[in-house]
Design a protein around this motif. Structure first.
Motif, PDB file in Angstrom:
ATOM      1  N   GLY A  11      -3.752   8.159 -14.021  1.00  0.00           N
ATOM      2  CA  GLY A  11      -1.679   8.184 -13.868  1.00  0.00           C
ATOM      3  C   GLY A  11      -1.823   9.398 -13.567  1.00  0.00           C
ATOM      4  N   THR A  12      -3.693  10.173 -13.038  1.00  0.00           N
ATOM      5  CA  THR A  12      -3.409  11.813 -12.412  1.00  0.00           C
ATOM      6  C   THR A  12      -4.099  12.032 -11.718  1.00  0.00           C
ATOM      7  N   LEU A  13      -4.928  11.249 -11.441  1.00  0.00           N
ATOM      8  CA  LEU A  13      -5.545  11.211  -9.926  1.00  0.00           C
ATOM      9  C   LEU A  13      -5.891  10.145  -9.759  1.00  0.00           C
ATOM     10  N   THR A  14      -5.377   9.459  -9.933  1.00  0.00           N
ATOM     11  CA  THR A  14      -4.926   7.737  -9.322  1.00  0.00           C
ATOM     12  C   THR A  14      -3.853   7.276  -9.019  1.00  0.00           C
ATOM     13  N   THR A  15      -3.774   5.877  -8.048  1.00  0.00           N
ATOM     14  CA  THR A  15      -2.443   5.622  -7.451  1.00  0.00           C
ATOM     15  C   THR A  15      -2.208   5.047  -8.898  1.00  0.00           C
ATOM     16  N   PRO A  16      -0.727   4.078  -8.877  1.00  0.00           N
ATOM     17  CA  PRO A  16       0.266   3.610  -9.575  1.00  0.00           C
ATOM     18  C   PRO A  16      -0.438   2.693 -10.425  1.00  0.00           C
ATOM     19  N   SER A  17      -1.617   1.914  -9.113  1.00  0.00           N
ATOM     20  CA  SER A  17      -2.332   0.401  -9.538  1.00  0.00           C
ATOM     21  C   SER A  17      -3.442   0.835 -10.064  1.00  0.00           C
ATOM     22  N   GLY A  18      -3.883   2.451 -10.850  1.00  0.00           N
ATOM     23  CA  GLY A  18      -5.167   2.453 -11.488  1.00  0.00           C
ATOM     24  C   GLY A  18      -6.388   2.559 -10.285  1.00  0.00           C
ATOM     25  N   ILE A  20      -8.925   5.352  -8.285  1.00  0.00           N
ATOM     26  CA  ILE A  20      -9.080   6.777  -7.623  1.00  0.00           C
ATOM     27  C   ILE A  20      -7.916   7.067  -5.847  1.00  0.00           C
ATOM     28  N   ASP A  21      -7.705   7.650  -6.481  1.00  0.00           N
ATOM     29  CA  ASP A  21      -6.632   8.193  -5.097  1.00  0.00           C
ATOM     30  C   ASP A  21      -7.971   8.708  -4.122  1.00  0.00           C
ATOM     31  N   PRO A  22      -7.780   8.322  -3.006  1.00  0.00           N
ATOM     32  CA  PRO A  22      -8.871   9.389  -2.084  1.00  0.00           C
ATOM     33  C   PRO A  22      -8.214  10.594  -1.377  1.00  0.00           C
ATOM     34  N   ARG A  23      -7.465  10.914  -1.547  1.00  0.00           N
ATOM     35  CA  ARG A  23      -6.732  12.169  -1.291  1.00  0.00           C
ATOM     36  C   ARG A  23      -7.486  12.805  -2.776  1.00  0.00           C
ATOM     37  N   VAL A  24      -8.442  12.378  -3.903  1.00  0.00           N
ATOM     38  CA  VAL A  24      -9.143  13.560  -4.468  1.00  0.00           C
ATOM     39  C   VAL A  24     -10.724  13.910  -3.575  1.00  0.00           C
ATOM     40  N   PHE A  25     -10.521  13.058  -3.224  1.00  0.00           N
ATOM     41  CA  PHE A  25     -12.043  13.597  -2.106  1.00  0.00           C
ATOM     42  C   PHE A  25     -11.993  14.482  -1.079  1.00  0.00           C
ATOM     43  N   GLU A  26     -10.318  14.293  -1.261  1.00  0.00           N
ATOM     44  CA  GLU A  26      -9.904  15.894   0.134  1.00  0.00           C
ATOM     45  C   GLU A  26     -10.380  16.853  -0.090  1.00  0.00           C
TER      46      GLU A  26
END
Length: 227
Positions: A11-18, A20-26
């Motif tokens: 819910g914080t580092l993820t997309t609405p679908s659960g 991990i959002d790739p921007r975490v790795f940026e």
């Protein structure tokens, strides 16, 4: 210099679908201060994320039940009563709800997590019979039956002490009631726009954007502020 971070995952580092959002790795691999991944998930999950980020495995798992910093793991929660409560819940017809295999709980050391498709009223009734020796936390993703003596906030104090950093130096970001204790410890706290009522009330600021959209915007601002 950028501030140290205490970051929830789901819910914080993820997309609405659960995912991990790739921007975490940026944004996180080169963050020039400690990053504590503080989650309700079992211990291997944040350790794996830290590993793939190329960062030290500085993590809080199981809502504060497990903390790991500088290669040392502390198991802070006692699983005995939570497990007994869940057994009593199952004996009365309740279901944990993850199906065969149950990887949600397979590596969990201090608590039990149940699907939100289960019978919440029955679970809370059985937990109440334990007379304060357990609490049920609804993270929005699962019901966690845990010791009331542990929390993400208490674990963050322990991790901060091991890092020789004042807890008030941390910026915390989260979305759920299990993040409220972290918000109380950190010097700055932010709830993403998808946060539940408890997290929103506990946070210093509620962000305009949800999920990683809100987190990414804030992390960019914090980095620019520290330059």
């Amino acid at each position: 210099m950028a501030p140290p971070l205490a970051l929830d995952i789901d819910g914080t580092l993820t997309t609405p679908s659960g995912r991990i959002d790739p921007r975490v790795f940026e944004l996180l691999p080169d963050w020039d201060a400690p990053v504590v991944l503080a989650t309700g998930k079992a211990f291997p999950y944040p350790v794996a994320l830290a590993h793939f980020l190329g960062r030290p495995e500085t993590v809080i798992a199981e809502n504060g039940g497990v903390a790991h910093v500088d290669g040392e793991t502390a198991v802070l929660g006692d699983p005995a009563v939570p497990r007994a409560v869940v057994e009593a819940y199952e004996a009365r017809g309740g279901e944990i709800g993850w199906g065969d295999g149950d990887t949600v709980n397979r590596w969990r050391e201090t608590e039990v997590a149940l699907s939100r498709d289960g019978d919440e009223a029955l679970l809370r009734e059985v937990a109440a019979a334990a007379e304060g020796r357990v609490e049920v936390v609804d993270t929005g993703y699962a019901y966690h039956v845990k010791s009331p003596d542990v929390s993400k906030g208490k674990a963050l104090r322990r991790v901060a002490d091991a890092l020789d950093i004042a807890p008030e130096a941390f910026v915390a970001i989260g979305d759920s009631e299990n993040d409220a204790s972290t918000f109380a410890v950190a010097g700055e706290s932010y709830a993403v726009a998808n946060a539940d009522a408890t997290a929103r009330e506990a946070a210093d600021v509620v962000l305009d954007e949800a999920y990683m959209d809100g987190t990414a915007e804030l992390l960019t601002d914090l980095r620019e502020r520290g330059e």
